[in-house]
Scaffold this motif. Structure first.
Motif, PDB file in Angstrom:
ATOM      1  N   HIS A 277      27.098  27.595   9.682  1.00  0.00           N
ATOM      2  CA  HIS A 277      26.843  28.701  10.612  1.00  0.00           C
ATOM      3  C   HIS A 277      27.997  28.860  11.599  1.00  0.00           C
ATOM      4  N   LEU A 278      28.584  27.763  12.057  1.00  0.00           N
ATOM      5  CA  LEU A 278      29.726  27.855  12.965  1.00  0.00           C
ATOM      6  C   LEU A 278      30.908  28.527  12.273  1.00  0.00           C
ATOM      7  N   ASP A 279      31.126  28.215  11.030  1.00  0.00           N
ATOM      8  CA  ASP A 279      32.217  28.827  10.262  1.00  0.00           C
ATOM      9  C   ASP A 279      32.054  30.339  10.173  1.00  0.00           C
ATOM     10  N   ARG A 280      30.848  30.804   9.914  1.00  0.00           N
ATOM     11  CA  ARG A 280      30.620  32.239   9.796  1.00  0.00           C
ATOM     12  C   ARG A 280      30.766  32.933  11.154  1.00  0.00           C
ATOM     13  N   ILE A 281      30.287  32.307  12.225  1.00  0.00           N
ATOM     14  CA  ILE A 281      30.366  32.923  13.551  1.00  0.00           C
ATOM     15  C   ILE A 281      31.811  33.051  14.003  1.00  0.00           C
ATOM     16  N   LEU A 282      32.640  32.068  13.690  1.00  0.00           N
ATOM     17  CA  LEU A 282      34.045  32.102  14.081  1.00  0.00           C
ATOM     18  C   LEU A 282      34.871  33.038  13.206  1.00  0.00           C
ATOM     19  N   GLY A 283      34.265  33.569  12.148  1.00  0.00           N
ATOM     20  CA  GLY A 283      34.978  34.497  11.286  1.00  0.00           C
ATOM     21  C   GLY A 283      35.943  33.839  10.327  1.00  0.00           C
ATOM     22  N   LEU A 284      35.764  32.539  10.065  1.00  0.00           N
ATOM     23  CA  LEU A 284      36.654  31.823   9.141  1.00  0.00           C
ATOM     24  C   LEU A 284      36.244  32.045   7.691  1.00  0.00           C
ATOM     25  N   ASN A 285      34.953  31.931   7.407  1.00  0.00           N
ATOM     26  CA  ASN A 285      34.404  32.174   6.067  1.00  0.00           C
ATOM     27  C   ASN A 285      35.064  31.275   5.020  1.00  0.00           C
ATOM     28  N   ARG A 286      35.055  29.987   5.311  1.00  0.00           N
ATOM     29  CA  ARG A 286      35.672  29.029   4.398  1.00  0.00           C
ATOM     30  C   ARG A 286      34.700  27.967   3.881  1.00  0.00           C
ATOM     31  N   THR A 287      33.478  27.941   4.351  1.00  0.00           N
ATOM     32  CA  THR A 287      32.515  26.953   3.897  1.00  0.00           C
ATOM     33  C   THR A 287      31.566  27.570   2.877  1.00  0.00           C
ATOM     34  N   ALA A 452      38.531  33.584  15.868  1.00  0.00           N
ATOM     35  CA  ALA A 452      37.817  32.401  16.354  1.00  0.00           C
ATOM     36  C   ALA A 452      38.023  32.202  17.849  1.00  0.00           C
ATOM     37  N   VAL A 453      39.236  32.363  18.319  1.00  0.00           N
ATOM     38  CA  VAL A 453      39.522  32.157  19.738  1.00  0.00           C
ATOM     39  C   VAL A 453      38.788  33.187  20.592  1.00  0.00           C
ATOM     40  N   GLN A 459      32.138  33.629  25.595  1.00  0.00           N
ATOM     41  CA  GLN A 459      30.943  32.978  26.151  1.00  0.00           C
ATOM     42  C   GLN A 459      29.664  33.419  25.453  1.00  0.00           C
ATOM     43  N   HIS A 460      29.794  33.910  24.228  1.00  0.00           N
ATOM     44  CA  HIS A 460      28.623  34.271  23.430  1.00  0.00           C
ATOM     45  C   HIS A 460      28.394  33.285  22.283  1.00  0.00           C
ATOM     46  N   LEU A 461      29.123  32.187  22.277  1.00  0.00           N
ATOM     47  CA  LEU A 461      28.987  31.228  21.188  1.00  0.00           C
ATOM     48  C   LEU A 461      27.587  30.635  21.141  1.00  0.00           C
ATOM     49  N   ARG A 462      27.034  30.303  22.290  1.00  0.00           N
ATOM     50  CA  ARG A 462      25.692  29.705  22.337  1.00  0.00           C
ATOM     51  C   ARG A 462      24.643  30.673  21.788  1.00  0.00           C
ATOM     52  N   GLN A 463      24.693  31.900  22.249  1.00  0.00           N
ATOM     53  CA  GLN A 463      23.709  32.884  21.808  1.00  0.00           C
ATOM     54  C   GLN A 463      23.790  33.104  20.303  1.00  0.00           C
ATOM     55  N   LYS A 464      24.991  33.181  19.778  1.00  0.00           N
ATOM     56  CA  LYS A 464      25.143  33.424  18.346  1.00  0.00           C
ATOM     57  C   LYS A 464      24.699  32.219  17.525  1.00  0.00           C
ATOM     58  N   LEU A 465      24.998  31.022  17.985  1.00  0.00           N
ATOM     59  CA  LEU A 465      24.561  29.828  17.249  1.00  0.00           C
ATOM     60  C   LEU A 465      23.041  29.708  17.244  1.00  0.00           C
ATOM     61  N   LEU A 466      22.412  29.988  18.374  1.00  0.00           N
ATOM     62  CA  LEU A 466      20.949  29.942  18.416  1.00  0.00           C
ATOM     63  C   LEU A 466      20.343  30.965  17.465  1.00  0.00           C
ATOM     64  N   VAL A 491      27.715  20.270  23.194  1.00  0.00           N
ATOM     65  CA  VAL A 491      28.883  19.484  22.777  1.00  0.00           C
ATOM     66  C   VAL A 491      29.984  20.407  22.257  1.00  0.00           C
ATOM     67  N   VAL A 492      29.614  21.356  21.408  1.00  0.00           N
ATOM     68  CA  VAL A 492      30.611  22.250  20.819  1.00  0.00           C
ATOM     69  C   VAL A 492      31.226  23.153  21.888  1.00  0.00           C
ATOM     70  N   GLU A 493      30.416  23.623  22.823  1.00  0.00           N
ATOM     71  CA  GLU A 493      30.951  24.466  23.892  1.00  0.00           C
ATOM     72  C   GLU A 493      31.954  23.710  24.759  1.00  0.00           C
ATOM     73  N   GLN A 494      31.668  22.454  25.052  1.00  0.00           N
ATOM     74  CA  GLN A 494      32.598  21.678  25.860  1.00  0.00           C
ATOM     75  C   GLN A 494      33.903  21.441  25.108  1.00  0.00           C
ATOM     76  N   ARG A 495      33.814  21.189  23.806  1.00  0.00           N
ATOM     77  CA  ARG A 495      35.030  21.021  23.016  1.00  0.00           C
ATOM     78  C   ARG A 495      35.809  22.328  22.914  1.00  0.00           C
ATOM     79  N   ALA A 496      35.092  23.453  22.895  1.00  0.00           N
ATOM     80  CA  ALA A 496      35.778  24.747  22.863  1.00  0.00           C
ATOM     81  C   ALA A 496      36.587  24.955  24.141  1.00  0.00           C
ATOM     82  N   LYS A 497      36.047  24.570  25.295  1.00  0.00           N
ATOM     83  CA  LYS A 497      36.792  24.689  26.546  1.00  0.00           C
ATOM     84  C   LYS A 497      38.042  23.811  26.522  1.00  0.00           C
TER      85      LYS A 497
END
Length: 515
Positions: A277-287, A452-453, A459-466, A491-497
């Protein structure tokens, strides 16, 4: 005698003072009983009688009120309660003309604060009048997956890139085993169909999230709801198995190729679903599409990740499970040459592979957010590993002196598309502290994908992942619902920062990578 303090009492006293002397003189006989005196005396007598009757009625009402005591008559009209402002302020008591203060009966109203609730994410609230549709028919699932990318495979053929070290059992976990019983025949077609007719991929809104394609939804529903028609071992050396879904023609042995399949992994690999799901949200489409599924024929019935089987992946070696052999030193040289960027054909002396330069930027960003080390840092040289990590178990940790000779692993391409990578074995680690993040994964990367960046900055990463993870009912429940999912997203949001800070500090470029 006290002076009366009300206007009505003053009038009564004044009239009485005038009437009493006249009545006394009238009946005393000292003055003649003229017609005027008779009229005045009669008027005064009538007024005095009226006053006596009013005093008697008031005393009678006071006596009745004393007898009733606390019992009040509910039919009486209560005095209106003065309005109290909602901002918590009260006006000062009204003052009388003589300086006294009128004490009000103040009623205190406690305003109960509204309970704070998490915001409703679109598509995660089930409508009251809308029913969930039954699982798609087997024919629909087969049409969605049976195509050029699914070719027949031998039962003992090595799965390209799926098996790590020939053993999927993880340290510290009891290896699960197949339970053979009624309705379950290994390699046969007598498998039980799903007990429920409701799909485990739940979509309550009008459409699926925009980052998931229609093909993704069809494959997710097939993996989550498709009936298991057979079980096919990955290889003779591995304990992994392929689930043959939806069956094939009557009388034939179910196998991958004619029927779609999914690779069943260990419960500890559940982060594969989050990675998809993270791959699709970031627009990578590699998984590859991944879901969580409970299998009745697996010991304990715990949810396991089920990943789509894709036979279009290029063959891999048994040592590195990669379709391209690369070491850390040659990988760093490829990053400097920027192979195939801007349509430029690389020179033979550059040593480029068929993989596009932008693919390494996408891989590094994805692996850093999930702290996946089994591709670019197989020896765990960029962080402090734990005893249960594969590099420590295989004794690779001491081999960090000569990192240029360390081979990369799980570098996979498709046969018909060698320019792009396919991310497999995406087990992430959410328990790694911030002071132990593996920054070696970002070494040599000078550009990052804009798609991805932009998501990380929005700041919509959380909403999209949920919203995205809510689709997978089994995964959502296995992680403890929204509360458990929120912890992973933290955890992922903190690593993104941290990643955005790294990009700014190192002057890395953010480029569109939609070639």
């Amino acid at each position: 005698m006290t002076c009366p303090d009300k206007p009505g009492q003053l009038i009564n006293w004044f009239i009485c003072s005038l009437c009493v002397p006249r009545v006394r003189k009238l009946w005393s006989g000292r003055r003649p009983r003229t017609r005027r005196n008779l009229l005045l005396g009669t008027a005064c007598a009538i007024y005095l009688g009226f006053l006596v009757s009013q005093v008697g009625r008031a005393s009678l009402q006071q006596g009745r009120a004393a007898e009733k005591g606390p019992h009040q008559n509910h039919d009486t009209v209560e005095a209106p309660v003065p309005e109290i402002p909602l901002d918590g302020t009260l006006a000062p008591p009204e003052s009388q003309g003589n300086g006294t203060t009128l004490q009000l009966n103040v009623v205190y109203i406690t305003l109960r604060s509204k309970r704070s609730k998490p915001a409703n994410i679109r598509g995660t609230v089930k409508p009251k009048r809308r029913k969930k549709y039954a699982v798609a028919s087997p024919a629909l699932g087969q049409e969605a997956l049976v195509g050029p990318s699914l070719q027949p495979q031998d039962a003992d053929a090595e799965v390209p890139g799926y098996v790590q070290g020939g053993n999927l059992a993880k340290v510290g976990e009891r290896p699960w085993r197949l339970i053979r019983g009624s309705g379950v025949q290994v390699g046969g077609s007598d498998f039980q169909r799903p007990k429920t007719q409701e799909s485990n991929i739940r979509i309550y809104s009008e459409s699926a999230p925009s980052w998931l394609s229609k093909e993704d939804i069809l494959r997710m529903r097939l993996l989550a709801d498709g009936a298991v028609a057979g079980l096919q071992p990955v290889s003779s050396k591995s304990g992994a198995h392929l689930l043959v879904l939806e069956g094939s023609s009557a009388g034939s042995v179910p196998r991958c190729g004619p029927s779609p399949c999914g690779l069943l992994k260990q419960p500890l690999d559940m982060s594969e679903v989050f990675a998809f799901h993270l791959d699709r949200i970031l627009g990578l489409n590699r998984t590859l599409p991944s879901v969580s599924r409970k299998s009745e024929f697996i010991q304990d019935g715990r949810p396991c990740p089920l990943i789509l089987w894709d036979s279009s992946l290029s063959p891999t070696s048994n040592e590195t499970h990669s379709s391209v052999k690369l070491t850390w030193g040659t990988y760093q040289q490829l990053l400097k040459q920027k192979c195939w960027q801007n349509g430029r054909i690389p020179k033979p002396e550059w040593g480029c592979t068929e993989i596009h330069h932008h693919e390494w930027s996408k891989l590094a960003l994805f692996d850093f957010l999930l702290q996946i080390y089994n591709r670019l840092d197989t020896n765990c040289c960029g962080f402090r590993p734990r005893k249960e990590d594969v590099c420590v178990q295989n004794g690779l940790r001491p081999k960090c002196d000569n990192q240029d000779s360390v081979a990369l692993a799980h570098i996979i391409q498709r046969k018909h598309d060698p320019r792009h990578l396919v991310f497999i074995d995406n087990k992430g680690f959410f328990d790694r502290s911030e002071d132990n993040l593996n920054f070696k994964l970002l070494e040599g990367i000078k550009e990052f994908p804009e798609s991805a960046v932009s998501v990380l900055k929005s700041q919509h990463l959380r909403q999209k992942l949920l919203q995205s993870l809510f689709l997978d009912k089994v995964y959502w429940e296995s992680q403890g619902g929204r509360q458990g999912i929120e912890k992973l997203i933290d955890v992922v949001e903190q690593r993104a920062k941290i990643l955005l800070t790294y990009i700014n500090a190192h002057g890395a470029r953010v480029l569109p990578m939609n070639e």
